[in-house]
Write an enzyme that holds these catalytic residues in place. Structure first.
Site, PDB file in Angstrom:
ATOM      1  N   TRP A 111     -47.948  13.534 -31.378  1.00  0.00           N
ATOM      2  CA  TRP A 111     -49.290  12.997 -31.123  1.00  0.00           C
ATOM      3  C   TRP A 111     -49.395  11.540 -31.551  1.00  0.00           C
ATOM      4  CZ3 TRP A 111     -53.453  14.013 -28.332  1.00  0.00           C
ATOM      5  CH2 TRP A 111     -53.570  15.281 -27.758  1.00  0.00           C
ATOM      6  N   ASN A 120     -43.510  20.012 -21.157  1.00  0.00           N
ATOM      7  CA  ASN A 120     -43.408  18.840 -22.029  1.00  0.00           C
ATOM      8  C   ASN A 120     -43.950  17.574 -21.386  1.00  0.00           C
ATOM      9  OD1 ASN A 120     -42.263  17.386 -24.437  1.00  0.00           O
ATOM     10  ND2 ASN A 120     -41.083  16.401 -22.822  1.00  0.00           N
ATOM     11  N   TRP A 177     -62.868   4.871 -32.286  1.00  0.00           N
ATOM     12  CA  TRP A 177     -62.845   6.078 -31.467  1.00  0.00           C
ATOM     13  C   TRP A 177     -64.263   6.463 -31.056  1.00  0.00           C
ATOM     14  CZ3 TRP A 177     -58.079   7.059 -30.083  1.00  0.00           C
ATOM     15  CH2 TRP A 177     -57.014   6.889 -30.965  1.00  0.00           C
ATOM     16  N   TRP A 211     -56.853  11.075 -31.750  1.00  0.00           N
ATOM     17  CA  TRP A 211     -55.694  11.938 -31.499  1.00  0.00           C
ATOM     18  C   TRP A 211     -55.717  13.204 -32.329  1.00  0.00           C
ATOM     19  CZ3 TRP A 211     -52.532  12.944 -35.691  1.00  0.00           C
ATOM     20  CH2 TRP A 211     -52.598  12.055 -36.774  1.00  0.00           C
TER      21      TRP A 211
END
Length: 454
Positions: free
Chosen positions: A372, A331, A293, A349
């Site tokens: 997620w 959504n 990440w 995330w």
């Protein structure tokens, strides 16, 4: 005088279809209490938007209890300790509560021991009853849905008692205003009241409105500019209406299967966190512990741009601004914005999960973490990491033009052809350029996945 019982409210702030209330009232005098426990959840104490909702929901619940001859006590502190103290003060015997599945609530339930009487009421079926052949919670939703059929339809919802027996003496209570749940200096929640009215009565009004629209749910729920979703999620999360009541209200309505599956998804996610209590903090697949990440100043700058709706991608920015202003996001746009953070920006995330947790009025431990990890590809039942949503294409496909015009007013004057992806000539000076190109972001994400696999 019959020994009183304590009724412990948590995310079940209702009187209709409240089995814990019914059991306590059948036994004799009832002492209803809500405990604000910011200690047991640790980092997962309820976020700012949920606190706004909670303030108004507790106010509505107290009013409803008073109409039935009762009242709502408010206490603050570690729930198990506070409830034990209240039982000692009042001479109460049993403590009645609806069962919850967040890890901190399960720990508190264990601490209370035999005096705690737990009831099922926040699910279509108890998650521990819908298990694999080996007795374990399902990890794949499709298999869970098939197994759930044996437990459907759920029991009919129970009516609220017309009167609730009161104790001879009421213990002391905090004042709701003392909890300072509403934001001040500044009050960033001014837009919430335009969108929402917390409380059980409003939950049932929203349900009645949605019953007439449920036939179009499968199509309309994907259109951000349309009123196609139920808008029941915050009411369900705070327990102002039960899933059983919703299920039976739409029973017999045509084309309601997709919405029934969404109700069942809530049950599924509680089963996941029952089996994996640290699912909100840990990758469901260990391989993703090696994913590189992005970190550092540039990643933090991009994270702030995403949070503020300044990425240069209109559909993403519209969603993030809707979230900040109203405490809710459509959504379809939640998925687009989440995918953009994880894939295009290559940001962990968990950063997005925390932001949603603090900003959503419907933030739910199971739903938030499972959703997620699904979009990030890190979960036990998840989308593949290599499947990367194209936000510009999604915006056009789902006709988000008017949605963007509402939440990104800088772009309000653009045509339908321009608004999803304004070029340099059409892009207003006040609106930022894209933070990263779609192809560049996609290639970077795929390279990171390749590095993870070694």
């Amino acid at each position: 005088m019959t020994q009183p019982s304590i009724l412990w409210f948590r995310q079940d702030l209702r009187l209709h279809d409240q089995p814990a209330l019914c059991a306590a009232a059948d036994a004799g005098p009832v002492i209803p209490v809500y405990v604000l426990d910011d200690d047991a959840p640790g980092d997962w104490r309820i976020g700012g938007a949920q606190r706004w909702w909670l303030h108004h929901s507790l106010h509505a619940l107290a009013r409803d209890l008073e109409s039935r001859g009762s009242r709502l006590l408010l206490r603050r502190g570690p729930a198990a300790k506070v409830l034990a103290q209240l039982a000692g003060e009042s001479g109460a015997g049993a403590i009645h509560a609806i069962r919850h599945y967040e890890p901190w609530w399960r720990a508190a339930e264990a601490d209370l021991g035999e005096r705690l009487c737990l009831h099922d009421g926040n699910h279509l079926a108890p998650p521990e009853a819908v298990t694999t052949g080996s007795g374990k919670p399902f990890r794949i939703y499709s298999a869970f849905w098939r197994a759930l059929q044996a437990h459907l339809p759920p029991e009919a919802p129970r009516e609220a008692p017309e009167t609730i027996p009161a104790p001879d003496h009421w213990p002391d209570s905090d004042a709701l205003a003392e909890w300072a749940l509403l934001p001040t200096g500044p009050d960033w929640s001014t837009g919430f009241g335009e969108e929402w009215q917390p409380g059980e009565a409003q939950a049932h009004e929203r349900l009645a409105d949605f019953v007439d629209r449920v036939a179009g749910y499968e199509r309309d729920r994907n259109l951000p500019a349309e009123e196609g979703t139920s808008r029941l999620s915050p009411h369900l999360h705070h327990g102002e209406i039960s899933p059983r009541a919703v299920w039976h209200a739409i029973e017999g309505q045509r084309d309601a299967e997709k919405f029934r599956k969404e109700l069942a998804w809530r049950d599924f996610t509680d089963g996941v966190v029952m089996a994996l209590p640290r699912y909100a903090d840990e990758n469901g697949r260990d391989a993703f512990d090696r994913l590189p990440w992005r970190k550092g100043a540039a990643a933090q700058r991009d994270l702030r741009a995403w949070q503020r709706g300044r990425t240069g991608y209109p559909i993403v920015d519209a969603g993030m601004r809707q979230l900040w202003t109203s405490g809710w996001m459509h959504n379809r746009v939640r998925m687009i914005a989440a995918s953009f953070l994880v894939k295009h920006l290559l940001i962990d995330w968990r950063e997005g999960e925390r932001w949603y947790w603090d900003c959503l009025v419907d933030a739910d431990y199971g739903n938030n973490s499972v959703n997620w990890q699904w979009i990030a590809g890190t979960g036990i039942d998840a989308n593949m990491f290599g499947r990367i949503m194209a936000p510009l294409g999604q915006s056009e496909k789902f006709d988000a033009g008017d949605y963007i015009r509402r939440w990104v007013p800088e772009l309000a004057d653009l045509s339908d052809a321009q608004i999803h992806d304004p070029d340099d000539a059409a892009r207003p000076q006040a609106y930022p350029h894209r933070i990263i190109g779609h192809r560049e972001g996609r290639e970077r994400a795929l390279a990171a996945a390749k590095a993870m696999r070694g």
